[in-house]
Design an enzyme around this catalytic site. Structure first.
Site, PDB file in Angstrom:
ATOM      1  CG  ASP A 189      67.699  66.635  29.257  1.00  0.00           C
ATOM      2  OD1 ASP A 189      66.725  67.381  29.424  1.00  0.00           O
ATOM      3  OD2 ASP A 189      68.614  66.876  28.442  1.00  0.00           O
ATOM      4  CD  GLU A 250      62.808  66.430  27.570  1.00  0.00           C
ATOM      5  OE1 GLU A 250      62.343  67.517  27.217  1.00  0.00           O
ATOM      6  OE2 GLU A 250      64.024  66.198  27.566  1.00  0.00           O
TER       7      GLU A 250
END
Ligand code: GLC
Length: 480
Positions: A189, A250
């Protein structure tokens, strides 16, 4: 050497709180996911990615982690997780977890027990002009200690200090913990935020940045508060504890900015395509440079941005599905896109202060109470299109769901070689091996490039007599 399993994988993103509730409390849970794995096997995806399942006070709906090695009790237990992994593996489905390394929840015990695992201002106030991603300054006062801490996202998400080896060791332990439980990969993330400038220098005013930014972040440059060179080494060091699991980054950067992350990760999301308007020149400009990197994770919607049907319009969802699943490499499908779900209503008051409730409404399994998602009151309201549900679309040979299924089957047989063709302005066309992929983004019929036998169409008769129908797509054999 054989290609790794993930190179051409189709990965299905599950938003756990909204996928399937098994106990009637209105919140999706792990047992619910296990009960629905047959849907994913039938659909034909290779893997599933679970948005965070860890204990969390839910300031950012799970992306504020209060314990990296446990399951949120509302979602189930570690035993439920083990069962889910075993049931997925039995069906040939791999399991990816969301790993959130940049910040924890402010309620994680570490914040009090190990303050030096976080980043503090050296002065009595914000150290600089850095913005938080969802608006406002990136510094907040911790009333208990009287010091100011850094948070790249919500104030409830203090940034972790990856320059502290003890913190790094703790995060490596968390990866090992899940790897031992059989996890096949991690979606990492927000990793462009892993490191920040050590000297905490002020950002200059904004330079062009092609991806959307919130509030103050759009007014400032991105030299110091994101995307620092130390990140690459820290990511490379995750390889040991990840022990062969696939690592998907990401990285909120345009394509040019993700190249160096691919030196150390397996896949990185290609966000330029997600934000490209449904126009041929923009789509091609987003795809061409990303495709050259070979290891892009293609994605056209997720839990953070407008739903696909809302963004491209109902009329284009079939062609968008065809484009996503015909591109070479890995592709990520967000739950509900296979039904054409549009944005839905927010809760009152909203759960997410950044306006993302409407991208996270419950999955729609049937036309009954609670859409088959829950027997109770859903934690987020259901969306505005109850007729778009799995039961109805499974029975309809022309449904979007069945189109996804056919595409997922066909994509395995598409060849590797990739080349765009120059065509009419509203036609996106490329070769994949001995196949030709054609998409018409406009509301009018367009001239199509020469094609052989049609093997899949978004609408009956989409590609015929040298024309491609409005809002349509087709995959054909290359002309003989
Ligand atoms: C990522 C997640 C998003 C979250 C943010 C902070 O962008 O996709 O949902 O709010 O990171 O963790």
């Amino acid at each position: 050497m054989a290609d790794p399993w993930w190179r051409e994988a189709a990965v299905y993103q599950i938003y756990p709180r909204s996928f399937q509730d098994s106990d009637g409390d209105g919140v999706g849970d792990l047992r619910g996911i296990t009960d629905r794995l047959d849907h994913l096997a039938w659909l034909g995806v290779d893997a599933l990615w679970l948005s965070p399942i860890y204990p969390s006070p839910l300031a950012d709906l799970g992306y504020d982690v209060a314990d990296y090695t446990n399951v949120d009790p509302r979602l189930g237990t570690l035993d439920d997780f083990d069962e889910l992994v075993a049931a997925a593996h039995e069906r040939g489905l791999r399991v990816l977890l969301d790993f959130v390394p940049c910040h924890s929840s402010i309620e994680h015990p570490w914040f009090r027990e190990h303050p030096d695992w976080y980043i503090w201002s050296p002065v009595d106030g914000p150290a600089n002009n850095w913005p938080a991603s969802f608006g406002g300054p990136a510094w907040s006062l911790d009333v208990e200690s009287g010091r100011w801490y850094l948070h790249s996202f919500y104030p409830e998400q203090p940034d972790l200090n990856w320059r502290n080896p003890e913190l790094v060791a703790a995060m490596h332990d968390a990866l090992r913990f899940w790897r031992r439980r059989g996890v096949d990969g991690f979606r990492l993330d927000a990793i462009d935020r892993l490191f920040k400038d050590e000297r905490l220098r002020d950002e200059p005013s904004a330079t062009d940045f092609p991806l959307p930014l919130h509030g103050e972040a759009a007014q400032l440059g991105r030299l110091y508060h994101t995307h620092q060179p130390e990140t690459i080494d820290a990511l490379a060091a995750l390889r040991g504890p990840a022990d062969g699991a696939v690592l998907v980054g990401e990285v909120f950067q345009p394509t040019a900015g993700i190249v160096r992350y691919l030196d150390v990760l397996d896949l990185v999301f290609g966000f330029e395509l997600l934000f490209a308007p449904w126009q041929v020149t923009r789509l091609r400009a987003a795809i061409e440079p990303a495709e050259r990197l070979r290891r892009i994770a293609w994605v056209i919607s997720n839990h953070d941005f407008d739903r696909l049907a809302t963004r491209v319009g109902d009329e284009n969802v079939r062609a968008a599905a065809l484009l996503l699943l015909a591109l070479p490499g890995a592709a990520f499908v967000y739950q509900g896109d296979e039904l054409g779900l549009p944005n839905g209503p927010a809760a009152t008051p909203p759960w997410d202060r950044a306006g993302r409730d409407g991208m996270r409404n419950p999955m729609q399994w049937d036309g009954g109470h609670g859409a088959g998602f829950t027997t109770g009151e859903p934690w987020l309201p259901l969306g505005p299109t109850p007729e778009r549900n799995v039961a109805a679309e499974r029975d309809d040979p022309d449904s979007l769901l069945r189109l996804y299924r056919r595409l997922l089957e066909l994509r395995r047989g598409l060849g590797n070689a990739f080349r765009f063709l120059d065509t009419a302005p509203d036609v996106l066309a490329f070769e994949r091996g001995d196949h030709l992929v054609v998409v018409n983004t406009s509301a009018r019929p367009q001239l199509a490039p020469p094609a052989g036998e049609v093997v899949l169409e978004t609408h009956a008769g989409a590609l015929a007599a040298g024309e491609i129908a409005p809002h349509s797509g087709a995959i054909a054999r290359s002309p003989g």
